[in-house]
Design a protein around this motif. Structure first.
Motif, PDB file in Angstrom:
ATOM      1  N   ASN A   1       0.812  -1.219   0.000  1.00 13.07           N
ATOM      2  CA  ASN A   1       0.000   0.000   0.000  1.00 13.07           C
ATOM      3  C   ASN A   1       0.841   1.261   0.000  1.00 13.07           C
ATOM      4  O   ASN A   1       0.328   2.350   0.236  1.00 13.07           O
ATOM      5  CB  ASN A   1      -0.992  -0.014   1.158  1.00 13.07           C
ATOM      6  CG  ASN A   1      -2.218  -0.815   0.796  1.00 13.07           C
ATOM      7  OD1 ASN A   1      -2.676  -0.770  -0.343  1.00 13.07           O
ATOM      8  ND2 ASN A   1      -2.734  -1.565   1.744  1.00 13.07           N
ATOM      9  N   ASP A   2       2.126   1.104  -0.256  1.00 14.97           N
ATOM     10  CA  ASP A   2       3.016   2.262  -0.286  1.00 14.97           C
ATOM     11  C   ASP A   2       3.196   2.769  -1.712  1.00 14.97           C
ATOM     12  O   ASP A   2       3.284   1.975  -2.649  1.00 14.97           O
ATOM     13  CB  ASP A   2       4.392   1.894   0.286  1.00 14.97           C
ATOM     14  CG  ASP A   2       4.323   1.607   1.772  1.00 14.97           C
ATOM     15  OD1 ASP A   2       3.475   2.215   2.452  1.00 14.97           O
ATOM     16  OD2 ASP A   2       5.117   0.772   2.235  1.00 14.97           O
ATOM     17  N   VAL A   3       3.262   4.085  -1.835  1.00 18.80           N
ATOM     18  CA  VAL A   3       3.521   4.682  -3.140  1.00 18.80           C
ATOM     19  C   VAL A   3       5.025   4.779  -3.339  1.00 18.80           C
ATOM     20  O   VAL A   3       5.766   5.162  -2.429  1.00 18.80           O
ATOM     21  CB  VAL A   3       2.879   6.085  -3.240  1.00 18.80           C
ATOM     22  CG1 VAL A   3       3.285   6.786  -4.521  1.00 18.80           C
ATOM     23  CG2 VAL A   3       1.364   5.964  -3.152  1.00 18.80           C
ATOM     24  N   VAL A   4       5.471   4.417  -4.541  1.00 20.50           N
ATOM     25  CA  VAL A   4       6.882   4.514  -4.911  1.00 20.50           C
ATOM     26  C   VAL A   4       6.952   5.338  -6.187  1.00 20.50           C
ATOM     27  O   VAL A   4       6.103   5.182  -7.075  1.00 20.50           O
ATOM     28  CB  VAL A   4       7.488   3.113  -5.160  1.00 20.50           C
ATOM     29  CG1 VAL A   4       8.944   3.216  -5.573  1.00 20.50           C
ATOM     30  CG2 VAL A   4       7.327   2.227  -3.932  1.00 20.50           C
ATOM     31  N   VAL A   5       7.929   6.226  -6.272  1.00 23.76           N
ATOM     32  CA  VAL A   5       8.132   7.015  -7.488  1.00 23.76           C
ATOM     33  C   VAL A   5       9.526   6.714  -8.017  1.00 23.76           C
ATOM     34  O   VAL A   5      10.509   6.773  -7.274  1.00 23.76           O
ATOM     35  CB  VAL A   5       7.978   8.536  -7.209  1.00 23.76           C
ATOM     36  CG1 VAL A   5       8.340   9.351  -8.449  1.00 23.76           C
ATOM     37  CG2 VAL A   5       6.554   8.864  -6.763  1.00 23.76           C
ATOM     38  N   ASN A   6       9.587   6.356  -9.292  1.00 26.98           N
ATOM     39  CA  ASN A   6      10.860   6.104  -9.962  1.00 26.98           C
ATOM     40  C   ASN A   6      10.926   6.886 -11.259  1.00 26.98           C
ATOM     41  O   ASN A   6       9.897   7.224 -11.829  1.00 26.98           O
ATOM     42  CB  ASN A   6      11.009   4.615 -10.328  1.00 26.98           C
ATOM     43  CG  ASN A   6      11.408   3.760  -9.154  1.00 26.98           C
ATOM     44  OD1 ASN A   6      10.670   2.888  -8.757  1.00 26.98           O
ATOM     45  ND2 ASN A   6      12.571   4.011  -8.588  1.00 26.98           N
TER      46      ASN A   6
END
Length: 159
Positions: free
Chosen positions: A102-107
């Motif tokens: 449920n965590d947002v990750v930005v790459n």
């Protein structure tokens, strides 16, 4: 305050998560902005929020008054000020956001492509479609499985 499902939305995605301190400061700036936001002297029915610590979302209900080029420019100026003050990147469309559990990750785009290649991102991975235009789309088409998003056409060669 109830907003029409056709209310326009603008989503600015940060390249990193805001700290809780930053988030409350930014929300204060956004609130003072939306409270006095006008288009040709008409007050706009507007609100701003931050979701997941990454996304600044501006909403304007145009049933009250239409957003004009000048009023959009003033919102972009505010977002650019926030970007500089907090040393974040809010305009890079090549930063991809997705969920792990449920965590947002930005790459960045390259890392995102690598993750697709090694199957860390799959057709079911939830991605964020920051191109949604209105409140109804924000609720139904913003967080979507990779296979149902524009991402799947851009990165189809990797699947």
């Amino acid at each position: 305050m109830s907003f029409s499902p056709q209310s326009r939305v603008w989503i600015y995605q940060s390249n990193r998560k805001f700290t809780s301190q930053e988030e409350s400061e930014i929300l204060n700036k956004l609130a003072s902005f939306t409270n006095q936001w006008k288009a040709h002297g008409n007050e706009l029915l507007a609100k701003a929020e931050i979701r997941y610590g990454f996304f600044i979302i501006l909403t304007v209900d145009e049933t009250q008054a239409n957003v004009t080029g000048c009023s959009i420019d003033s919102s972009v100026r505010l977002i650019k000020e926030i970007e500089q003050e907090y040393n974040v990147d809010l305009f890079n469309r090549f930063n991809m956001a997705y969920k792990v559990d449920n965590d947002v990750v930005v790459n960045n785009k390259e890392d995102f492509e690598t993750l697709i290649n090694i199957k860390k991102i799959n057709p079911e991975t939830i991605v964020f479609n920051n191109m949604v235009q209105n409140l109804a789309e924000l609720e139904t088409k913003w967080e979507v499985p990779f296979k149902n998003s524009w991402h799947s056409t851009v990165f189809a060669h990797l699947l």
